[in-house]
Design a protein around this motif. Structure first.
Motif, PDB file in Angstrom:
ATOM      1  N   UNK A  32      -8.859  -9.089  -5.970  1.00  0.00           N
ATOM      2  CA  UNK A  32      -7.600  -8.375  -6.205  1.00  0.00           C
ATOM      3  C   UNK A  32      -6.944  -8.172  -4.849  1.00  0.00           C
ATOM      4  N   UNK A  33      -5.881  -8.931  -4.593  1.00  0.00           N
ATOM      5  CA  UNK A  33      -5.318  -9.009  -3.255  1.00  0.00           C
ATOM      6  C   UNK A  33      -4.061  -8.187  -3.029  1.00  0.00           C
ATOM      7  N   UNK A  34      -3.901  -7.772  -1.749  1.00  0.00           N
ATOM      8  CA  UNK A  34      -2.661  -7.157  -1.269  1.00  0.00           C
ATOM      9  C   UNK A  34      -2.587  -7.430   0.229  1.00  0.00           C
ATOM     10  N   UNK A  35      -1.391  -7.297   0.803  1.00  0.00           N
ATOM     11  CA  UNK A  35      -1.184  -7.490   2.240  1.00  0.00           C
ATOM     12  C   UNK A  35      -2.084  -6.519   3.018  1.00  0.00           C
ATOM     13  N   UNK A  36      -3.062  -7.069   3.741  1.00  0.00           N
ATOM     14  CA  UNK A  36      -4.056  -6.238   4.437  1.00  0.00           C
ATOM     15  C   UNK A  36      -3.423  -5.369   5.524  1.00  0.00           C
ATOM     16  N   UNK A  37      -2.216  -5.737   5.971  1.00  0.00           N
ATOM     17  CA  UNK A  37      -1.581  -5.000   7.068  1.00  0.00           C
ATOM     18  C   UNK A  37      -0.601  -3.938   6.561  1.00  0.00           C
ATOM     19  N   UNK A  38      -0.435  -3.860   5.250  1.00  0.00           N
ATOM     20  CA  UNK A  38       0.506  -2.907   4.646  1.00  0.00           C
ATOM     21  C   UNK A  38      -0.268  -1.811   3.906  1.00  0.00           C
ATOM     22  N   UNK A  39      -0.345  -0.608   4.511  1.00  0.00           N
ATOM     23  CA  UNK A  39      -1.182   0.447   3.915  1.00  0.00           C
ATOM     24  C   UNK A  39      -0.753   0.838   2.499  1.00  0.00           C
ATOM     25  N   UNK A  40       0.556   0.743   2.206  1.00  0.00           N
ATOM     26  CA  UNK A  40       1.016   1.126   0.863  1.00  0.00           C
ATOM     27  C   UNK A  40       0.552   0.112  -0.179  1.00  0.00           C
ATOM     28  N   UNK A  41       0.540  -1.153   0.230  1.00  0.00           N
ATOM     29  CA  UNK A  41       0.069  -2.210  -0.675  1.00  0.00           C
ATOM     30  C   UNK A  41      -1.439  -2.071  -0.908  1.00  0.00           C
ATOM     31  N   UNK A  42      -2.174  -1.815   0.186  1.00  0.00           N
ATOM     32  CA  UNK A  42      -3.635  -1.703   0.071  1.00  0.00           C
ATOM     33  C   UNK A  42      -4.024  -0.504  -0.803  1.00  0.00           C
TER      34      UNK A  42
END
Ligand code: AMP
Ligand code: MG
Length: 334
Positions: A32-42
């Motif tokens: 389950x992926x999200x932009x690792x550099x974007x805290x809101x996405x993570x």
């Protein structure tokens, strides 16, 4: 949840760039992926999975250049391992850079990184252009998903999209190896065997380290159905399983059994799942999570699983997952 085909990876990548969450196939399990550099996405990953915030995520990269965005002071051993096993089921713990938000690493100053061996996954990461944080795409504590349908069952309505792909070829999570200590330490057995790692780099530490990997502290891999693991010699275990089945049936319960092909004919129960051959640990590793999910689908009251696998090669990860899934319900028959 959008269901995307293999030719719609660009749509999945756009969702990632916009801070969304996308489940995608890998050779180990679905992530389950999200932009690792974007805290809101993570944060959305933790919410969707109901994952404890101190359990850090594995960051997936599609190149060594992308690795350098998130990791620093990368030791020579890491390059030797990457040359041998990447892309593949090996996660390396390295020192992290400042661009990685705390939420991705659970506040640790190290980061877990891997390059998946799946063309769709690699195309997806490349297209997104950012490292992708991705734990397994299951509700926290449940068996990992090795098929798109497992992801739909756990995540529909909770995430933005799923890239539909093949069943996971390996079906077992990656091996986690800590390279910030000397000698390197095995934090989680997985899809790449310890034997292969040792052959590549020599010494590896394997005892008393699980405390360093926050994820190893939590209940894991459990079906909703209560699960009993029966360990012991393969000459005795089937009879012990039959005895347990009879006891439970006398108590009015419906019993499911996860069993090797060799022991299968000796077992009489209400629902049976053949996990593979004792002589083919790769097959067993790949079918294990489907087997655990089968117990819920079969709507039995209790599940019993054969635990006769030797703790070598894939057997180490198999017994690790079975013990965690069973929790305290382990019977030793000798
Ligand atoms: P999952 O992605 O849910 O299969 O689990 C990832 C595993 O990697 C968990 O057991 C985590 O605790 C472990 N992990 C992730 N990052 C780190 C880290 N920086 N140090 C130690 N273990 C980690
Ligand atoms: Mg997981």
């Amino acid at each position: 949840m959008l269901k995307l085909n293999s030719d719609e990876v660009n749509k999945a990548a756009e969702l990632i760039k916009a801070g969304g969450t996308v489940a995608f196939p890998t050779e180990t399990v679905y992530g389950l992926g999200a932009d690792a550099l974007n805290p809101f996405a993570v944060e959305k990953i933790f919410k969707a999975k109901n994952r404890p915030p101190d359990n850090p995520l594995i960051v997936h990269v599609s190149s060594k250049d992308m690795l350098r965005i998130v990791a620093r002071d990368i030791p020579e051993t890491a390059f030797r391992l990457m040359d041998s096993f990447w892309p593949g089921p090996l996660t390396l713990i390295l020192k992290r850079t400042d661009v990685v938000p705390d939420i991705t690493t659970g506040g640790l100053d190290t980061i877990a990184v891997r390059m998946p061996a799946n063309e769709l996954a690699l195309a997806f990461i490349r297209e997104a252009g950012v490292p992708i944080a991705a734990p397994s795409a299951n509700t926290s504590g449940r068996p990992s998903p090795t098929k798109a349908e497992h992801v739909i069952k756990d995540m529909d309505g909770r995430i933005d999209a799923l890239i539909l792909g093949e069943d996971s070829r390996i079906g077992m999570e990656s091996t986690v190896l800590d390279l910030t200590v000397t000698p390197p330490a095995l934090l989680r057995p997985g899809g790449l065997s310890l034997e292969e790692i040792i052959e590549c780099i020599g010494e590896v530490m394997t005892v008393n380290v699980s405390g360093k990997s926050p994820g190893m502290r939590y209940t894991h891999y459990s079906p909703e159905t209560k699960l009993v693991l029966v360990e012991g010699k393969s000459s005795i275990v089937p009879a012990e399983i039959n005895r347990l089945v009879n006891d439970y049936r006398e108590a009015g319960l419906k019993v499911g059994v996860i069993i090797t092909r060799e022991s299968s004919e000796h077992i009489d129960c209400d629902a049976k799942f053949i996990i593979g051959s004792v002589n083919n640990l790769k097959e067993v590793a790949g079918r294990l999570f489907s087997g655990l999910r089968f117990l819920d689908e079969a709507e039995v009251d209790i599940g019993i699983v054969e635990g006769t696998f030797p703790e070598i090669k894939e057997g180490r990860a198999i017994m690790n997952r079975l013990r965690k899934a069973a929790g305290e319900n382990i019977v030793y028959s000798t």
